[in-house]
Design an enzyme around this catalytic site. Structure first.
Site, PDB file in Angstrom:
ATOM      1  N   HIS A 130      22.147  29.166 -39.113  1.00  0.00           N
ATOM      2  CA  HIS A 130      22.323  30.019 -40.279  1.00  0.00           C
ATOM      3  C   HIS A 130      21.124  29.634 -41.371  1.00  0.00           C
ATOM      4  O   HIS A 130      20.621  30.623 -42.228  1.00  0.00           O
ATOM      5  CB  HIS A 130      23.473  29.389 -41.229  1.00  0.00           C
ATOM      6  CG  HIS A 130      24.815  29.932 -40.752  1.00  0.00           C
ATOM      7  ND1 HIS A 130      25.268  31.467 -41.056  1.00  0.00           N
ATOM      8  CD2 HIS A 130      26.047  29.503 -40.335  1.00  0.00           C
ATOM      9  CE1 HIS A 130      26.372  31.803 -40.684  1.00  0.00           C
ATOM     10  NE2 HIS A 130      26.865  30.535 -40.079  1.00  0.00           N
TER      11      HIS A 130
ATOM     12  N   HIS B  56      25.182  25.696 -34.673  1.00  0.00           N
ATOM     13  CA  HIS B  56      25.514  26.863 -35.410  1.00  0.00           C
ATOM     14  C   HIS B  56      25.131  26.897 -36.826  1.00  0.00           C
ATOM     15  O   HIS B  56      24.678  27.897 -37.299  1.00  0.00           O
ATOM     16  CB  HIS B  56      27.020  26.944 -35.283  1.00  0.00           C
ATOM     17  CG  HIS B  56      27.753  28.161 -35.955  1.00  0.00           C
ATOM     18  ND1 HIS B  56      28.360  29.215 -35.216  1.00  0.00           N
ATOM     19  CD2 HIS B  56      27.837  28.787 -37.385  1.00  0.00           C
ATOM     20  CE1 HIS B  56      28.841  30.126 -36.189  1.00  0.00           C
ATOM     21  NE2 HIS B  56      28.467  29.756 -37.463  1.00  0.00           N
ATOM     22  N   GLU B  57      25.421  25.624 -37.443  1.00  0.00           N
ATOM     23  CA  GLU B  57      24.983  25.732 -38.794  1.00  0.00           C
ATOM     24  C   GLU B  57      23.499  25.659 -39.177  1.00  0.00           C
ATOM     25  O   GLU B  57      23.158  26.383 -40.239  1.00  0.00           O
ATOM     26  CB  GLU B  57      25.522  24.539 -39.510  1.00  0.00           C
ATOM     27  CG  GLU B  57      27.074  24.409 -39.549  1.00  0.00           C
ATOM     28  CD  GLU B  57      27.806  25.714 -39.905  1.00  0.00           C
ATOM     29  OE1 GLU B  57      27.383  26.409 -40.961  1.00  0.00           O
ATOM     30  OE2 GLU B  57      28.960  26.021 -39.386  1.00  0.00           O
TER      31      GLU B  57
ATOM     32  N   CYS C 173      32.824  32.472 -36.915  1.00  0.00           N
ATOM     33  CA  CYS C 173      32.016  32.229 -38.260  1.00  0.00           C
ATOM     34  C   CYS C 173      32.768  32.778 -39.288  1.00  0.00           C
ATOM     35  O   CYS C 173      33.177  33.894 -39.272  1.00  0.00           O
ATOM     36  CB  CYS C 173      30.569  32.691 -38.118  1.00  0.00           C
ATOM     37  SG  CYS C 173      29.610  32.581 -39.573  1.00  0.00           S
ATOM     38  N   LEU C 174      32.469  31.702 -40.585  1.00  0.00           N
ATOM     39  CA  LEU C 174      33.297  32.411 -41.894  1.00  0.00           C
ATOM     40  C   LEU C 174      32.435  33.710 -42.300  1.00  0.00           C
ATOM     41  O   LEU C 174      33.278  34.398 -43.233  1.00  0.00           O
ATOM     42  CB  LEU C 174      33.185  31.064 -42.764  1.00  0.00           C
ATOM     43  CG  LEU C 174      33.978  30.151 -42.393  1.00  0.00           C
ATOM     44  CD1 LEU C 174      33.821  28.930 -43.524  1.00  0.00           C
ATOM     45  CD2 LEU C 174      35.546  30.419 -42.371  1.00  0.00           C
TER      46      LEU C 174
ATOM     47  N   GLN D 272      25.201  30.626 -46.712  1.00  0.00           N
ATOM     48  CA  GLN D 272      26.579  31.309 -46.618  1.00  0.00           C
ATOM     49  C   GLN D 272      26.989  31.388 -47.958  1.00  0.00           C
ATOM     50  O   GLN D 272      28.250  32.475 -48.139  1.00  0.00           O
ATOM     51  CB  GLN D 272      27.411  30.880 -45.804  1.00  0.00           C
ATOM     52  CG  GLN D 272      27.078  30.962 -44.136  1.00  0.00           C
ATOM     53  CD  GLN D 272      28.107  30.130 -43.364  1.00  0.00           C
ATOM     54  OE1 GLN D 272      28.213  28.991 -43.108  1.00  0.00           O
ATOM     55  NE2 GLN D 272      29.334  30.999 -42.812  1.00  0.00           N
TER      56      GLN D 272
ATOM     57  N   GLY E 164      32.649  24.012 -40.800  1.00  0.00           N
ATOM     58  CA  GLY E 164      31.295  23.865 -41.037  1.00  0.00           C
ATOM     59  C   GLY E 164      30.756  24.956 -41.856  1.00  0.00           C
ATOM     60  O   GLY E 164      31.213  26.202 -42.031  1.00  0.00           O
TER      61      GLY E 164
END
Ligand code: NI
Length: 169
Positions: free
Chosen positions: A139, A135-136, A93-94, A51, A46
């Site tokens: 962000h 989660h997204e 998370c990236l 990001q 995701g």
């Protein structure tokens, strides 16, 4: 298509609230393709636009059912309208390097969003899919999963990150 740079904590851009998308044009579709390419390259499951430094309310989520065929959906201006139940599972998370932790999330959610053409979407998601969307969407509001762990765990991670960044410089 292009792979974009993924910003990592503590980059202040990750703390900003993304703006609602109002224009549904070719540039938005291109952004969605870039986000998907960036996500798969990482690799991740995701990615939210902020990001990669784009403050727009757009996320891409992997929905592949096999390794061979990569499939994703783009959600524009996504809102979690309802949440039910509670599950704790491991998350990473990236944008948060070298760290995973258990996070509590709704088990089942109702989502409203728009597609890339501006058409309304409404659907229910459960378990892993629901977790990624929650989660997204966090962000897009400047929130990271490490905001949802205990203050002790968070401060340990910050110490660990400091060491990682020092040894890299
Ligand atoms: Ni993330």
């Amino acid at each position: 298509m292009a792979i974009r740079e993924i910003l990592t904590f503590p980059d202040p851009v990750l703390r900003k609230t993304a703006k609602e998308v109002a224009t549904f044009d070719e540039a938005l579709k291109q952004l969605s393709r870039d986000m998907a390419e960036t996500m798969y390259h990482a690799p991740g499951i995701g990615l939210a636009a902020n990001q990669i430094g784009v403050l727009l309310q757009m996320v891409v989520v992997d929905i592949s059912t096999s390794e061979e065929e990569k499939k994703f959906i783009s959600l524009i201006n996504p809102v979690i309208s309802e949440g039910q139940g509670c599950v704790t599972d491991e998350e990473g998370c990236l944008s948060v390097i070298d760290y995973t932790s258990t996070v509590e999330r709704f088990k089942k959610i109702k989502v409203t969003a728009l597609d890339l053409d501006g058409n309304p979407l409404e659907f229910e998601a459960e378990d892993r899919f629901a977790r990624i969307i929650q989660h997204e969407v966090d962000h897009l509001h400047g929130k990271l999963f490490i905001d949802r762990i205990s203050p002790l765990k968070r401060s340990l991670y910050k110490k660990k990150l400091k060491k990682i960044l020092q040894s890299a410089s």
